[in-house]
Design an enzyme around this catalytic site. Sequence first.
Site, PDB file in Angstrom:
ATOM      1  N   ALA A 129      -7.168  -3.588  -4.282  1.00 60.05           N
ATOM      2  CA  ALA A 129      -6.862  -2.393  -4.888  1.00 60.05           C
ATOM      3  C   ALA A 129      -6.504  -4.197  -5.724  1.00 60.05           C
ATOM      4  CB  ALA A 129      -5.274  -1.859  -4.637  1.00 60.05           C
ATOM      5  N   GLY A 163      -7.612  -0.422   0.413  1.00 61.04           N
ATOM      6  CA  GLY A 163      -8.324   0.440  -0.770  1.00 61.04           C
ATOM      7  C   GLY A 163     -10.309  -0.006  -0.496  1.00 61.04           C
ATOM      8  N   GLU A 208     -10.515   2.192   2.251  1.00 58.69           N
ATOM      9  CA  GLU A 208     -10.296   3.345   1.990  1.00 58.69           C
ATOM     10  C   GLU A 208     -11.362   4.095   1.211  1.00 58.69           C
ATOM     11  OE1 GLU A 208      -5.932   3.070   0.532  1.00 58.69           O
ATOM     12  OE2 GLU A 208      -5.465   4.289   1.828  1.00 58.69           O
ATOM     13  N   GLU A 240      -1.887  -3.044   3.964  1.00 60.76           N
ATOM     14  CA  GLU A 240      -0.740  -2.902   2.832  1.00 60.76           C
ATOM     15  C   GLU A 240       0.984  -3.144   3.304  1.00 60.76           C
ATOM     16  OE1 GLU A 240      -3.818  -1.229   3.527  1.00 60.76           O
ATOM     17  OE2 GLU A 240      -4.374  -0.670   1.561  1.00 60.76           O
TER      18      GLU A 240
END
Length: 704
Positions: free
Chosen positions: A65, A105, A108, A128
């Site tokens: 992210a 992310g 992901e 994370e």
Amino acid sequence: MAMKGTVHYEKRGDVALLTIDNPPVNPLSSGVRQGLFDGVSQALADASVKAIVMTGAGRAFIAGADISEFGGSASQGPGLHEVLTMMENSTKPIVAAINGTAFGGGLEVALCCDYRVAAPAAPVGLPEVKLGLLPGAGGTQRLPRLIGAEQALQFILTGDPIPAPKAKALGIVDEVVDGDIVDGAIAFARKVVADGGKVRKIRNESARVAADRQNPELFANARKDAARRMRGRFAPEMIIQCVEAAVNLNDFDAGMAVEQECFRRCLSHPQREALIHLFFSEREVAKIPDVPRDTPVKRLQSAGVIGCGTMGGGITMSFANVGIPVTVLEMTQEALDRGLGVIRRNYEIQVQRGRMTAAQLDQRMKLITGTIKYEDLGQADVVIEAVYENLNVKVEVFRKLETICKQGAIIASNTSGLDIDAMANATSRPGDVIGLHFFSPANVMRLLEVVRGSKTSKETIATAMQLGKTLNKIAVLSGNAPGFIGNRMLAGYSRQAGEIILQGATPYQVDNVINQFGMPMGPFQMNDLVGLDLGWRARQLAGVKPEDVPMTARVADKLCELGRFGQKTSRGYYIYPEGSRAGQPDPEVVQIVEDTSAALGITRRPIEDSEVLKRCLYPLINEGARILEAGIAIRPCDIDIVYINGYGFPEVTGGPMFWADKQGLDNILNDILKFRSEYGDFWTPAPLLERLVKEGKTFASLQG
Ligand SMILES: NC(=O)c1ccc[n+]([C@@H]2O[C@H](COP(=O)([O-])OP(=O)(O)OC[C@H]3O[C@@H](n4cnc5c(N)ncnc54)[C@H](O)[C@@H]3O)[C@@H](O)[C@H]2O)c1
């Protein structure tokens, strides 16, 4: 405001190639999300496109992210979930070409693709948890469906990246591609198309989680492991609950709702803010205002260490561990053999525990050369002395080094707090002299305090900071003042602990309060580990008369007179049963403490835990403020990094200065003033602390 990052769209025959371009590491900023959304839409709308390949420009796939979008202003462009849902609804197969780093992310996104191929050197990870968060874009739901809950938990809870081949073995990626990754991914996509163009949506897979439902103890095990490795952390339990939902709810969207709720709870938890502060602080401490980034750095390809005791041995291992040949010098052959023996035993323990192979042990030992002749250090690029903590002895060593070190070599001291200038001035090249303060055990502890003398050159400073990185440590620059940053702060903490037990608490109460706060060791547990005899012997050597022994050292000295030196004699403040490092309280020690109070004419009284905590921690804050004002530490975050990585201050607090801001500096100042009226001038507030309170500011306001 323009969106950040972009995605290039290109057609390679019947395959659409989307290349994420957001230098340097392609985080999922607004422009990237928009570009992915538009790119996939365009590919779906083009009948001639049969499959989609997604990759990253440069060396990363997607590093995660965009942290700068966190918690702050509303970001632009579509949300990540919107993009991922769209990808997952794609009727054309999407192949992730993981060319490099796929973290958070980024991974992901890859899990929303139908297939994943990766370059051999590409690391994948969900880090994370390290920021107090969890993978909140479906990672906790898709990964268990892909590789099973046990492996998924292990992967998400450690947060450590793994290389592509290991990811393939786990089932996270379908293929590792040698050669050009984009060509490989396109070939893979064409094969899928040739085989009928089957899509594979992880959300629809249930075999793995159905099997995991038969094995509920895997969650109990994960909780036990998390409690051991990440005591007091909030995010791990949230992660476990998400994976439990993935396994037990058997409904992807219901699991996603749990993930969203848990993510939200992590996001608003104070630990998240503290851990992100640490994440940025670790990068910040590398910046030194008057030593610009482009300062030339010397290449250090060989090292010398003087003294092969506790610290010298650990420092020697630190070099060998990163492949740098190192020569270690001792005073006698006997001392050398003993020191090298300890090094070998430490490595052997690592082999026994499976952390290292026997071949690696041999490689490391081959990099280490023992000597008792100073001339053998003549060619080393850096020499670090770790002899006894005595300025005269150290100055003598520096005089010798002056005559044998080659020109340009870095000459360093591992002193815990002595004057670097006094050592530098014993040589004709003080610009090359610097403090490199490692922490015990030096081969394990991450902190390296780099101490600049008044004449240390910028090149030497830049080289020392770089050496920290090379040795996998985190280097923090300190000014040359007694005790530097960490030990200078520690002095007040230790002194208060000593005073509190004379006034009414037991050592066990104090340690317990500090343990509850989250530090693995309280002050007396720490003393037992280090050895109570060190201070006692130093006082004897210096001929300190009994009546001149500081009040707060009297209990320790009495314990030493009884042969209780700490862990090494199985008795100190605690009793250590055979082979155990976990001490048990001893009524005899409580009696000694009470007798000492009586002898000093101190009336004992109950002291509340809250007072114990404040009196131990506030000296850190107050001295930290003085250190900042004197310019010994560059920024508050430098102090935070020192205290967390060198002294066991709990990470989830963000470090003493960050923690102090959260307590309210005005509250701390009020308590300090109250303590001054009760306990005297030790509690004189630092001028900087008073000024910040007066101006309604925080330590963070000094970060610039
Ligand atoms: N022990 C710690 O936790 C710690 C932490 C950080 C820094 N330090 C600092 O590191 C230094 C060493 O501490 P230590 O705990 O390793 O001590 P130690 O007693 O374990 O080791 C010192 C070694 O130096 C050798 N030595 C002494 N004089 C020498 C000389 N002139 N030439 C060659 N070898 C010599 C001794 O034989 C001994 O093996 C001290 O300055 C200490 O303050 C210690």
